[in-house]
Write an enzyme that holds these catalytic residues in place. Structure first.
Site, PDB file in Angstrom:
ATOM      1  CG  ASP A 148      -2.140  -0.733   0.951  1.00 20.47           C
ATOM      2  OD1 ASP A 148      -2.367  -1.307  -0.150  1.00 20.47           O
ATOM      3  OD2 ASP A 148      -3.122  -0.914   2.014  1.00 20.47           O
ATOM      4  CG  ASP A 301      -4.465  -7.888  15.329  1.00 22.24           C
ATOM      5  OD1 ASP A 301      -5.194  -7.131  16.016  1.00 22.24           O
ATOM      6  OD2 ASP A 301      -3.148  -7.440  15.305  1.00 22.24           O
TER       7      ASP A 301
END
Length: 548
Positions: A148, A301
């Site tokens: 990214d 996460d």
């Protein structure tokens, strides 16, 4: 005396008398105001301030006992695991994998390895190289680099590294997208949408600064193959730059306890722990069934681990599986990381507590563990207690002699808790005092982040990628033949809130020396120094933009 003179004398005397009367009245008024304020304060102190203060002290004492009991419980669980050698291989089925003579590598499951990156040219080469060197049949593994980066130089470097390994026969792909929506969670989610992922059974995830050993998949995947209810197998972080400076040594102490105790206890007792976002292998079917990657918080996460658990899946942590990584060595990078690590779980607790309570796939004891032990005690109470009790309420007791804190709560209990944490990294036990002062100073930042997460205010969705310096910094630190001075802007280093708390603690310490009858001033003066050091940014390594 003439009539005119008498008139003037009378007027002068009258004016003088009136002036004296006004002056007397004014002085009396100021004295009355001061007396009334003093009286009001004494009444408020006795009727409101002291009782409220006593209540807060009692509340902190209760939380201290709760935290101590929680840590003793975890310590006993770890002692049981070590004493009776309750290794994961004894609890879950694990069979070493070998290539079939007839089928060759075709007998191995297909594994996808994802490496999300964002402007990380300092570490991209070593992380890609480590992933490409993982031992696994070449036709049964796909390395997927999700870049990214907005820095053209970083993106070009990553692309060239992928091309280099591709020429060497590694099945590696370079994936980019035109936006950063969802940050890391968005990148991982987009990566899972590619057609070649459909043939994969498992996905291993490594952040850009992680370097797995070649046998990583051989040690983790067998657990997933032979235990169909396991969704995740995660390893432990090992830090290559732990000895770089005092700040990294102190971080290592905290994180070592987190992995050796907190993660291991959760995995061993309730098959649940907070996925750390890297150094783990997910069963793709479990990941998809749990809803995939979600960017509703900055801890995607942990979010996924909670949702998978609520679906009935189990998580496994391997304490003896170590994966090399890097600790932030600049203080601003650490502050950004700690803000996200504290704000995210608090925000996730706000959003997921109801779902945990209503879940039908989780036992009552597991719900209690997730809500009370995992979230409430470790993610909320621990941070609030560190700041509110040890940095605000305890110092204020020198100003209110009517309020007393028992020695067991002010000294013995925190000392035992500190010693329990030190067991995670015995080689740094001589740094315990510095660790306590540093953790208390950082508790202000964590408490602010916690409030933002719970009430969804301020920078609750802020995501700042932790600065990584890789091997480049090591070279710079070793070969400092001509050190250059970097002019640091004051506003980049000074943290006003920490300085204000430092002044408060200094005032309380000086007050205790002059008027107090305790020896609390020793702690107060040392702790105020800790806040000043943090407030002025004299922690860690400063790395200028030019050097990075």
């Amino acid at each position: 005396m003439s009539p005119l003179a008498i008139f003037h004398r009378l007027a002068h005397d009258t004016y003088s008398s009136m002036s004296q009367a006004r002056s007397f009245k004014a002085s009396t008024t100021w004295e009355d105001i001061f007396t009334r304020i003093t009286l009001w304060w004494e009444q408020a102190r006795g009727l409101v301030v002291v009782p409220v203060f006593k209540f807060l002290v009692a509340l902190c004492l209760i939380m201290s006992v709760m935290l101590f009991v929680e840590m003793m419980y975890m310590g006993l669980v770890v002692a049981y695991i070590k004493l009776f050698k309750r290794k994961p291989e004894k609890v879950y089925k694990w069979v070493a994998m070998e290539e079939d003579v007839e089928c060759g590598g075709e007998s191995f499951p297909m594994v996808l390895v994802q490496i999300p990156m964002y402007n990380e040219k300092e570490v991209c080469e070593q992380s890609i190289a480590a992933a490409c060197k993982i031992s696994w049949p070449s036709n049964r593994i796909i390395i997927q680099v999700l870049d990214d980066s907005t820095d053209p130089a970083s993106k070009e470097l990553v692309k060239k590294e992928c091309e280099r390994w591709s020429k060497e026969g590694v099945n590696i792909t370079f994936e980019i997208r035109d936006n950063r929506k969802g940050y890391k969670a968005g990148a991982l989610r987009e990566g899972m949408k590619h057609s070649y992922v459909k043939q994969c059974d498992y996905v291993a995830i490594f952040d850009a600064d992680f370097q797995p050993e070649p046998d990583f998949l051989f040690r983790t995947v067998p657990f997933l193959i032979h235990n169909p209810k396991l969704a995740l197998v995660q390893g432990r972080w090992e830090f290559v730059n732990a000895g770089q400076c005092m700040m990294t040594r102190l971080q290592e102490m905290s994180l070592s306890y987190h992995f050796m105790v907190e993660q291991q206890v959760g995995s061993s007792t309730f098959a649940f722990f907070g996925f750390n976002g890297t150094a783990g292998v997910w069963r793709i079917s479990a990941l998809n069934e749990s809803g995939g990657w979600n960017d509703q918080t900055t801890v995607e996460d942990m979010d996924l681990a909670v949702r998978a658990t609520l679906r009935g899946w189990k998580l496994l942590y391997l304490d003896d599986l170590k994966v090399k990584s890097e600790l932030p060595c600049s203080f601003n990078a650490l502050r950004s990381q700690q803000h996200r690590w504290t704000c995210g779980p608090a925000n996730l607790f706000r959003k997921m507590a109801g779902q945990i309570i209503r879940s039908e796939n989780v036992s009552l004891w597991k719900k209690l563990y997730m809500l009370y032990s995992f979230f409430f005690m470790r993610k909320l109470v621990a941070h609030v207690l560190s700041f509110c009790f040890y940095c605000v309420i305890l110092p204020a007791t020198v100003l209110f002699p009517e309020v007393t804190v028992p020695k067991w709560a002010a000294f013995y209990l925190p000392s035992l808790i500190t010693l329990l944490i030190a067991l995670g990294r015995l080689r740094s036990i001589h740094l315990l005092a510095f660790w306590v002062l540093f953790e208390n100073a950082m508790s202000l930042l964590r408490t602010k982040a916690l409030v933002m997460g719970l009430f969804e205010t301020g920078r609750v969705q802020e995501w700042v990628v932790t600065e990584k310096l890789g091997d480049g910094l090591k070279t710079k630190l070793i070969a400092q033949e001509e050190p250059k001075e970097h002019h640091v802007r004051i506003r980049d280093r000074v943290h006003l809130m920490e300085l204000l708390v430092g002044l408060y603690l200094l005032f309380c310490g000086c007050y205790d020396i002059i008027y107090g009858k305790q020896t609390l001033f020793l702690y107060l003066l040392f702790q105020s120094t800790g806040f000043f050091v943090v407030g002025f940014g004299f922690v860690g390594k400063y790395v200028s933009a030019a050097s990075s």
